[in-house]
Design a protein around this motif. Sequence first.
Motif, short mmCIF file in Angstrom:
data_model
loop_
_atom_site.label_atom_id
_atom_site.label_comp_id
_atom_site.label_asym_id
_atom_site.label_seq_id
_atom_site.Cartn_x
_atom_site.Cartn_y
_atom_site.Cartn_z
N GLU A 1 15.94 24.08 10.06
CA GLU A 1 16.96 24.48 9.24
C GLU A 1 18.36 24.26 10.02
O GLU A 1 19.39 24.44 9.33
CB GLU A 1 16.95 26.13 8.74
N GLU B 1 20.73 31.27 7.10
CA GLU B 1 20.10 32.50 6.48
C GLU B 1 19.30 32.30 5.07
O GLU B 1 18.24 33.16 5.04
CB GLU B 1 21.68 33.05 6.04
N TRP B 2 19.54 31.36 4.35
CA TRP B 2 18.53 31.33 3.27
C TRP B 2 17.31 30.77 3.43
O TRP B 2 16.29 31.48 3.13
CB TRP B 2 19.25 30.21 2.35
N GLY C 1 15.92 31.36 6.36
CA GLY C 1 15.61 32.63 7.38
C GLY C 1 14.67 33.56 6.26
O GLY C 1 13.59 34.07 6.62
N ALA C 2 15.22 33.89 5.24
CA ALA C 2 14.82 34.60 4.41
C ALA C 2 13.46 34.06 3.75
O ALA C 2 12.56 34.69 3.39
CB ALA C 2 15.70 35.00 3.20
N TYR C 3 13.44 32.99 3.36
CA TYR C 3 12.22 32.20 2.91
C TYR C 3 11.14 32.12 4.10
O TYR C 3 10.14 32.72 3.61
CB TYR C 3 12.70 30.58 2.73
N GLN C 4 11.65 32.17 5.18
CA GLN C 4 10.49 32.06 6.31
C GLN C 4 10.02 33.28 6.58
O GLN C 4 8.87 33.69 6.72
CB GLN C 4 11.09 31.41 7.63
N ASN C 5 10.77 34.39 6.41
CA ASN C 5 10.29 35.98 6.65
C ASN C 5 9.35 36.09 5.55
O ASN C 5 8.40 36.98 5.64
CB ASN C 5 11.59 36.60 6.61
N GLY C 6 9.70 35.67 4.32
CA GLY C 6 8.78 35.92 3.11
C GLY C 6 7.29 35.33 3.24
O GLY C 6 6.34 36.08 3.29
#
Length: 218
Positions: A50, A185-186, A188-193
Amino acid sequence: MTSTWVSAAETTSADGGVTGFVTGLVERLGGPGAGLAVALENLFPPIPSEVILPLAGFAAARGDFSLVGAIAWTTLGSVVGAIALYAVGVVLGRDRIRAVVARLPLVRQADVDRTEAWFARHGVKAVFLGRMIPIFRSLISIPAGLERMTLGTFLLCTTLGSLIWNTVFILAGYGLGENWPAIQEWVGAYQNGVIALCALALLWFVAARVRRSRQELR
């Protein structure tokens, strides 16, 4: 061009040394540098795609190299990195993996058998779609090597999956221009999910296996 890269480096300085390293590679080597960074990302996950891909798109937007070149070099880098991990799987071999599993608590050889059977049925889809899922993007190449997936099939699935993933992020960086760091940031949210789902699946597996072990001891 220098001011462009100074601006990019300043914009991403808060992200630490990884971003600076990637920026330096692209600055010095252009498209091939982006490809090299992506190849390394497969082997060293702390180098995140990313960062690399939107940065390559930003560089293309500034005219440092072409948009097609950015996509081609990064996709080549993805394939090279994936081949290296495929080779790791081949070298490890099924026998070594089974020997390791035999020493692991709560994991049984039957689990390996089921995993191999699943990969035999869905390996093509797993490699193709896996190239678009954080964490699994790199790891999926190892079971492909372990199961000796036909190299031609592996290369085709890896190339197509990587091409889609790379193109999306490069185009995003191209369109956002100097705002390309926002993509982190986008993703990061996907990866955290994805990480959260993996953690829940692991907890469920451990809980189910412990419960079964207790029942067998009664």
